[in-house]
Design an enzyme around this catalytic site. Structure first.
Site, PDB file in Angstrom:
ATOM      1  N   TYR A  84      61.760  65.475  95.638  1.00 54.02           N
ATOM      2  CA  TYR A  84      63.110  65.496  96.209  1.00 54.02           C
ATOM      3  C   TYR A  84      64.140  64.928  95.223  1.00 54.02           C
ATOM      4  O   TYR A  84      65.256  64.634  95.611  1.00 54.02           O
ATOM      5  CB  TYR A  84      63.149  64.722  97.518  1.00 54.02           C
ATOM      6  CG  TYR A  84      62.241  65.280  98.605  1.00 54.02           C
ATOM      7  CD1 TYR A  84      62.537  66.491  99.220  1.00 54.02           C
ATOM      8  CD2 TYR A  84      61.097  64.595  99.007  1.00 54.02           C
ATOM      9  CE1 TYR A  84      61.717  67.009 100.213  1.00 54.02           C
ATOM     10  CE2 TYR A  84      60.281  65.104 100.003  1.00 54.02           C
ATOM     11  CZ  TYR A  84      60.593  66.311 100.605  1.00 54.02           C
ATOM     12  OH  TYR A  84      59.780  66.817 101.594  1.00 54.02           O
ATOM     13  N   TYR A 457      64.144  69.264 106.818  1.00 56.39           N
ATOM     14  CA  TYR A 457      64.292  67.870 107.271  1.00 56.39           C
ATOM     15  C   TYR A 457      64.706  66.959 106.122  1.00 56.39           C
ATOM     16  O   TYR A 457      65.094  65.811 106.345  1.00 56.39           O
ATOM     17  CB  TYR A 457      62.992  67.384 107.937  1.00 56.39           C
ATOM     18  CG  TYR A 457      62.041  66.597 107.072  1.00 56.39           C
ATOM     19  CD1 TYR A 457      61.202  67.228 106.159  1.00 56.39           C
ATOM     20  CD2 TYR A 457      61.982  65.202 107.161  1.00 56.39           C
ATOM     21  CE1 TYR A 457      60.332  66.501 105.367  1.00 56.39           C
ATOM     22  CE2 TYR A 457      61.109  64.464 106.366  1.00 56.39           C
ATOM     23  CZ  TYR A 457      60.289  65.114 105.473  1.00 56.39           C
ATOM     24  OH  TYR A 457      59.443  64.385 104.685  1.00 56.39           O
ATOM     25  N   ARG A 458      64.672  67.482 104.898  1.00 54.32           N
ATOM     26  CA  ARG A 458      64.875  66.664 103.697  1.00 54.32           C
ATOM     27  C   ARG A 458      64.943  67.656 102.549  1.00 54.32           C
ATOM     28  O   ARG A 458      64.329  68.725 102.645  1.00 54.32           O
ATOM     29  CB  ARG A 458      63.625  65.795 103.567  1.00 54.32           C
ATOM     30  CG  ARG A 458      63.600  64.718 102.537  1.00 54.32           C
ATOM     31  CD  ARG A 458      62.302  63.960 102.736  1.00 54.32           C
ATOM     32  NE  ARG A 458      62.144  62.866 101.803  1.00 54.32           N
ATOM     33  CZ  ARG A 458      61.063  62.111 101.709  1.00 54.32           C
ATOM     34  NH1 ARG A 458      60.036  62.342 102.499  1.00 54.32           N
ATOM     35  NH2 ARG A 458      60.982  61.113 100.860  1.00 54.32           N
TER      36      ARG A 458
END
Ligand code: ADP
Length: 512
Positions: A84, A457-458
């Site tokens: 991420y 969600y991310r």
């Protein structure tokens, strides 16, 4: 003042607060605080420097100075948010606020089952502390444990015990705001409160969740509930040989999650997720493009694993676990062709097979699947807890991975009422063609998911804006709300401009 001078001047000012040894200049920060796993040149969005404070007062002083110098800050706890973006910021004209030196476990209340932590505390540190002090409380952790407890919970990371939805176990935060103000959320707003880590709401609006996946503040303390060590755990593992059996397994699990029989989050991992932890792809296949189905099937059989592999883990009293294990077995029986393999752990035995997280970096090996310079990007849409819908999501996304020339690597982790579909595009960073394909695939995945009603969600720091834009109800009312709050609480836009696609006024032109 020229941009580079502005950053140098701010770093000089920070050095007077924290000492020169705790300031990293641009030349070094370019390597230390870049995202070494991304499909881009890491230096292209590395920060202009970093500063590592040791106390809340130092954080406040740095935030105020940053405002005066017109230099924004990118807070990180341990910077291990790989897949991420790791420690990398959204924009390069920024200074990383590295909280790793604030690493005290301030309190563990054994009776009431919580910890009060500073952001630099790692999962390994907390595990060590709990075991060394023989504290009968378990933490929950993701598959690899070198990151921080606080950063992971703030990003809504998941683990595999009944406390695996980490964000839901946060109770009470201390926050430095964009103006350098210090506040405490929930019951912490009452000076001398006796229930800061007990009652999650306080009086009036509750703000803990507003500081998660957010740029409204810098979290300097976090209350986190810990799970009492269970008397017994039971592991029921299953390997589904056929990919098509996934929907039946998901539908068998749903009622058990819904009624609380299964409290932890089982994760259905696909065959490549399982193989990638054991070997590199070259051991099975040397061709280009995704592994052909027949080759993959041979590899699966040789490794003795399923196409989907998962385990349902029960935590609690031995007698109750025995009843629930029968319930789980009955729910799956006849719905799928495989049977569960059962094992058990009892308190006092070595933790290795208990289902308690242990320090581990094993899951990191997967980035070397393709050999070369391993890299990965994580794409994580949420699916309804339904076999049919998960199957639709899986086949669509797998097809897109394969059309772009990548193996599909993924799994569905079961929440109580949703599935987190966590997939990874694995690539070799020394092959420019692969990077280009990954960069093209990612935004297509976001828009295809959104068209089907699935949000992420991310996401990776490089795609915050695209994901934020996909949350488009009423022409992006949520984004307007978030940015109205941002401008009100951080008028100079000091904290993490662009985080989650939330841009303060002065930086809105930087939106992708
Ligand atoms: P970890 O080391 O646990 O993987 P990171 O330090 O990489 O976590 O943090 C992940 C992301 O969460 C960061 O990029 C940042 O956006 C946010 N974050 C982390 N720690 C804090 C904090 N203390 N306050 C505010 N945001 C934070």
């Amino acid at each position: 003042m020229a941009a580079s001078n502005k950053f140098d001047a701010a770093l000089d000012a920070f050095a007077r607060i924290v000492g020169p040894d705790n300031v990293t200049r641009a030349a070094e920060a370019r390597y230390e605080y870049a995202d070494a796993m991304a499909p881009r040149d890491p230096a292209s969005y590395a920060p202009r420097g970093a500063v590592a404070p040791a106390s809340v007062e130092e954080v406040q002083a740095i935030v105020r100075l940053a405002g005066e110098h017109g230099v924004p800050l990118w807070p990180i706890s341990r910077g291990k948010n790989f897949g991420y973006g790791g420690s990398a910021p959204r924009i390069p004209d920024i200074v990383t606020l590295d909280l790793i030196r604030m690493n005290r476990i301030l309190e563990v209340d054994v009776e009431h089952g919580y910890a009060l932590l500073e952001p630099g505390v790692g999962f390994d540190d907390l595990f060590e502390y709990l075991t060394a002090n023989k504290i009968p409380l378990w933490m929950s952790a993701p598959a690899h444990t070198w990151g921080s407890v606080v950063g992971n919970a703030l990003e809504r990371g998941v683990g595999y015990t009944p406390y695996g939805e980490h964000a839901s176990k946060i109770c009470g935060l201390e926050v430095v705001t964009g103006t350098g103000e210090l506040l405490r959320t929930g019951m912490g707003a009452l000076a001398g409160s006796k229930t800061w880590q007990g009652f999650p709401y306080g009086f009036g609006p509750a703000w803990d969740t507003a500081f998660m996946q957010s740029n409204f503040g810098i979290v300097t303390k976090m209350g986190l509930w810990l799970m009492p060590e269970p008397e017994n755990t039971v592991s029921l593992s299953m390997a589904l040989e056929k990919a098509e059996e996934l929907p039946a397994a998901i539908d068998a699990l749903r009622p058990l999650k819904l009624d609380g029989t299964v409290q932890a989050n089982p994760s259905f991992g696909n065959v490549i997720r399982t193989l990638a932890t054991r070997a590199t792809r070259a051991e099975y296949y040397q061709g280009a493009g995704p592994m052909p189905a027949d080759v993959l099937e041979k590899a699966r059989i040789k490794a003795g694993v399923g196409h989907w592999n998962f385990s349902v883990r029960l935590f609690g009293d031995r007698k109750i676990n025995a009843i629930n294990a029968d319930k789980v077995k009955a729910a799956f029986h006849g719905k799928v062709s495989a049977e569960f393999q059962q094992s058990e752990w009892n308190r006092g035995e070595p933790l290795r097979n208990s289902g308690s997280p242990m320090p581990s970096l094993g899951a990191l090996g997967v980035v070397d699947w393709l050999g070369g310079k391993g890299g990965h990007l994580t794409f994580s849409p949420v699916s309804p807890f339904s076999g049919a819908e998960a199957w639709k999501q899986y086949t669509l996304i797998r097809g897109m991975f394969e059309d772009a020339g990548f193996d599909y690597y993924g799994g569905f982790t079961a929440g109580q009422r949703y599935l987190n579909h966590i997939t990874m595009i694995l690539f070799d960073r020394s092959q420019p063609d692969m990077l280009e394909r990954a960069n093209k695939l990612f935004p297509r995945l976001i828009s295809t998911a959104a068209k089907n009603g699935w949000g992420e969600y991310r996401t990776h720091v490089l795609w915050y804006d695209e994901v934020a834009a996909s949350y488009d109800y009423n022409h992006g009312a949520m984004r307007r709300w978030n940015e109205a709050v941002k401008d009100a609480v951080d008028p100079k836009g000091v904290i993490a401009p662009g985080k989650m696609g939330i841009w303060p006024k002065a930086y809105r032109k930087d939106r992708a």
